[in-house]
Design a protein around this motif. Sequence first.
Motif, mmCIF file in Angstrom:
data_model
loop_
_atom_site.group_PDB
_atom_site.id
_atom_site.type_symbol
_atom_site.label_atom_id
_atom_site.label_comp_id
_atom_site.label_asym_id
_atom_site.label_seq_id
_atom_site.Cartn_x
_atom_site.Cartn_y
_atom_site.Cartn_z
ATOM 1 N N LEU A 13 0.825 -1.208 0.000
ATOM 2 C CA LEU A 13 0.000 0.000 0.000
ATOM 3 C C LEU A 13 0.861 1.261 0.000
ATOM 4 N N ARG A 14 1.989 1.209 0.729
ATOM 5 C CA ARG A 14 2.913 2.349 0.719
ATOM 6 C C ARG A 14 3.498 2.543 -0.683
ATOM 7 N N LEU A 15 3.854 1.435 -1.303
ATOM 8 C CA LEU A 15 4.410 1.509 -2.646
ATOM 9 C C LEU A 15 3.359 2.000 -3.644
ATOM 10 N N LYS A 16 2.113 1.578 -3.422
ATOM 11 C CA LYS A 16 1.035 2.035 -4.300
ATOM 12 C C LYS A 16 0.894 3.551 -4.251
ATOM 13 N N ARG A 17 0.969 4.133 -3.057
ATOM 14 C CA ARG A 17 0.845 5.594 -2.921
ATOM 15 C C ARG A 17 1.978 6.309 -3.668
ATOM 16 N N ILE A 18 3.176 5.726 -3.609
ATOM 17 C CA ILE A 18 4.310 6.307 -4.335
ATOM 18 C C ILE A 18 4.050 6.255 -5.839
ATOM 19 N N LEU A 19 3.507 5.145 -6.317
ATOM 20 C CA LEU A 19 3.228 4.996 -7.740
ATOM 21 C C LEU A 19 2.156 5.977 -8.206
ATOM 22 N N VAL A 20 1.158 6.220 -7.363
ATOM 23 C CA VAL A 20 0.110 7.183 -7.711
ATOM 24 C C VAL A 20 0.695 8.582 -7.821
ATOM 25 N N LEU A 21 1.566 8.947 -6.862
ATOM 26 C CA LEU A 21 2.185 10.276 -6.873
ATOM 27 C C LEU A 21 3.089 10.474 -8.085
ATOM 28 N N THR A 22 3.667 9.378 -8.566
ATOM 29 C CA THR A 22 4.563 9.472 -9.731
ATOM 30 C C THR A 22 3.822 9.171 -11.036
ATOM 31 N N ARG A 23 2.484 9.169 -10.956
ATOM 32 C CA ARG A 23 1.622 8.996 -12.123
ATOM 33 C C ARG A 23 1.822 7.651 -12.835
ATOM 34 N N LYS A 24 2.079 6.626 -12.059
ATOM 35 C CA LYS A 24 2.186 5.274 -12.617
ATOM 36 C C LYS A 24 0.950 4.484 -12.190
ATOM 37 N N GLU A 25 -0.208 4.973 -12.694
ATOM 38 C CA GLU A 25 -1.489 4.420 -12.272
ATOM 39 C C GLU A 25 -1.650 2.941 -12.615
ATOM 40 N N HIS A 26 -1.099 2.521 -13.745
ATOM 41 C CA HIS A 26 -1.250 1.119 -14.160
ATOM 42 C C HIS A 26 -0.627 0.185 -13.122
ATOM 43 N N LEU A 27 0.590 0.494 -12.691
ATOM 44 C CA LEU A 27 1.252 -0.329 -11.681
ATOM 45 C C LEU A 27 0.561 -0.219 -10.332
ATOM 46 N N ALA A 28 0.046 0.983 -10.031
ATOM 47 C CA ALA A 28 -0.673 1.180 -8.773
ATOM 48 C C ALA A 28 -1.934 0.320 -8.727
ATOM 49 N N ASN A 29 -2.642 0.240 -9.844
ATOM 50 C CA ASN A 29 -3.857 -0.578 -9.911
ATOM 51 C C ASN A 29 -3.532 -2.061 -9.767
ATOM 52 N N LYS A 30 -2.386 -2.478 -10.303
ATOM 53 C CA LYS A 30 -1.966 -3.867 -10.165
ATOM 54 C C LYS A 30 -1.719 -4.213 -8.703
ATOM 55 N N LEU A 31 -1.027 -3.328 -8.014
ATOM 56 C CA LEU A 31 -0.753 -3.578 -6.590
ATOM 57 C C LEU A 31 -2.041 -3.600 -5.772
ATOM 58 N N GLU A 32 -2.991 -2.755 -6.129
ATOM 59 C CA GLU A 32 -4.256 -2.709 -5.391
ATOM 60 C C GLU A 32 -4.991 -4.047 -5.466
ATOM 61 N N LYS A 33 -4.882 -4.729 -6.600
ATOM 62 C CA LYS A 33 -5.513 -6.041 -6.756
ATOM 63 C C LYS A 33 -4.765 -7.121 -5.995
ATOM 64 N N ILE A 34 -3.461 -6.953 -5.846
ATOM 65 C CA ILE A 34 -2.645 -7.974 -5.200
ATOM 66 C C ILE A 34 -2.782 -7.941 -3.683
ATOM 67 N N VAL A 35 -3.025 -6.762 -3.106
ATOM 68 C CA VAL A 35 -3.087 -6.623 -1.641
ATOM 69 C C VAL A 35 -4.054 -7.621 -1.013
ATOM 70 N N PRO A 36 -5.334 -7.703 -1.430
ATOM 71 C CA PRO A 36 -6.231 -8.688 -0.820
ATOM 72 C C PRO A 36 -5.890 -10.126 -1.210
ATOM 73 N N LEU A 37 -5.186 -10.292 -2.331
ATOM 74 C CA LEU A 37 -4.823 -11.629 -2.786
ATOM 75 C C LEU A 37 -3.859 -12.320 -1.831
ATOM 76 N N LEU A 38 -3.049 -11.539 -1.111
ATOM 77 C CA LEU A 38 -2.080 -12.127 -0.191
ATOM 78 C C LEU A 38 -2.774 -12.902 0.927
ATOM 79 N N GLN A 39 -3.767 -12.290 1.558
ATOM 80 C CA GLN A 39 -4.495 -12.968 2.632
ATOM 81 C C GLN A 39 -5.279 -14.151 2.092
ATOM 82 N N LYS A 40 -5.891 -13.959 0.921
ATOM 83 C CA LYS A 40 -6.652 -15.043 0.299
ATOM 84 C C LYS A 40 -5.749 -16.238 0.021
#
Length: 455
Positions: free
Chosen positions: A356-383
């Motif tokens: 999530l910390r890395l996602k915020r960095i990606l959003v600030l650097t306008r790398k939305e595609h990678l940020a969206n990928k990380l957002e999908k992976i976060v809940p996948l870890l617990q699953k």
Amino acid sequence: MISNTNVLLIGATGFIGKVTLGMLLERMEVQKVYILIRPKVTSKRIDGAKIANIRERFQQLKQNPCLQSKACQKAFAEGRVIPIAGDLSKERLGICKDDYERLTMENSDTSSSHDSIDAVTHIINLAADVGFDQTLLEAIENNVDTALNVFALAKKCKFLINFVHCSTAYVAPTSAAEREVGNIKEELHESSTCFSSYGDADAIYTLIKKKGLTKLEEEKLLKSAARPSIVSVSLHYPAPGWTDSRTAVNGPVLLFAEGFLHTNIGNEGSLYDIIPCDYVADCLINAVLARCDVRKVKVIHITAGKENCVDNASFIETMEDFWNPRKRKAFILRPFYRSNKLDLNKSISLDQKRLLRLKRILVLTRKEHLANKLEKIVPLLQKTADVHAPFQFYRYDFISGQSIHDFEPTFNPVDYAHLICQGIHYYLLRHSEDSPDNPKPKYRLSQHMKSRSRL
């Protein structure tokens, strides 16, 4: 009298199904292979509406690496691989009248040898929902109802010689308190205690839409099963390490390799019964082509066996060594595992917060595609941790009438763990095999399987 061997393969577009189809076409005695394909919506349009097209799916299947051998291409060219449109959830599998009659020969004259030319003689059913996190209602709809529909078709096939249904080795009932599950034999198991109050399997089935049903009850209704354990990359066919699956053990390994998961799901005493997909295909083909009484129950384990399992510590060490960051260029999401002394849920939470910390960095650097990928992976870890825990915290002892050494005499579980890493590295992460940055391979993945005496 029937002389042809015509196989109906259900689930040919799946991971094990593609390997099974390829290996079937290597068999000289197999004349035709019918493959049931469920139509899917495509990008093509007629009158402004999207259409379903099994021909497009069939053409995609023919391009798969599993089906590029001379024997496979010859079979396609001769029209011996025949796609049939169908849907397992529907009556008569959704097969049209002409195809249904062609497969079953239900209304044919049994005295006519000509009638048997196209008739199905053998059935392999690989169709199943392999997700570990289904509800019981989803499990019955995706696995049991569909399997019973296939079984109903099998009973209509006038020239049927053998029918093999693929289940799972993990149908053996366990309790939450058990960590050692020993002497699991090749037999139909008793219903688990949570269903015992409802009576036998038939009685349970009448309540299924309210109560749910497990793969164990599915077997008891079908009275037929082949049971693989955890299936991963190929050992030989179509090439060492081949895979296109992100399920089962490949899922956690892939998350580790990409630097997302740093939590060891398991403990040092765990044993992983992991087997190659081509071993499963070989066993299924041998079982279905064996001459036996189709009315009798035969249950087979397709497993490595306790003595050929890789332990958790060795598996983790193999992964860390393969993707060791000291041997490669440094990067942010580097693979590593935390100590087992840290609680599993707490470790997963740390992984999620890190992403999530890395996602915020990606959003600030306008790398939305990678940020969206990380957002999908976060809940996948617990699953991933939740659904794999039963397989990676337990020690299963499957008693089998056959050995994986019959398929590969030199099989070594630690070497196979290395091959899993190698296959995922090249086939799922798409790294070039010849890149100088790669770990040194133990197998050359481009070395396709040589002709085996059994094929």
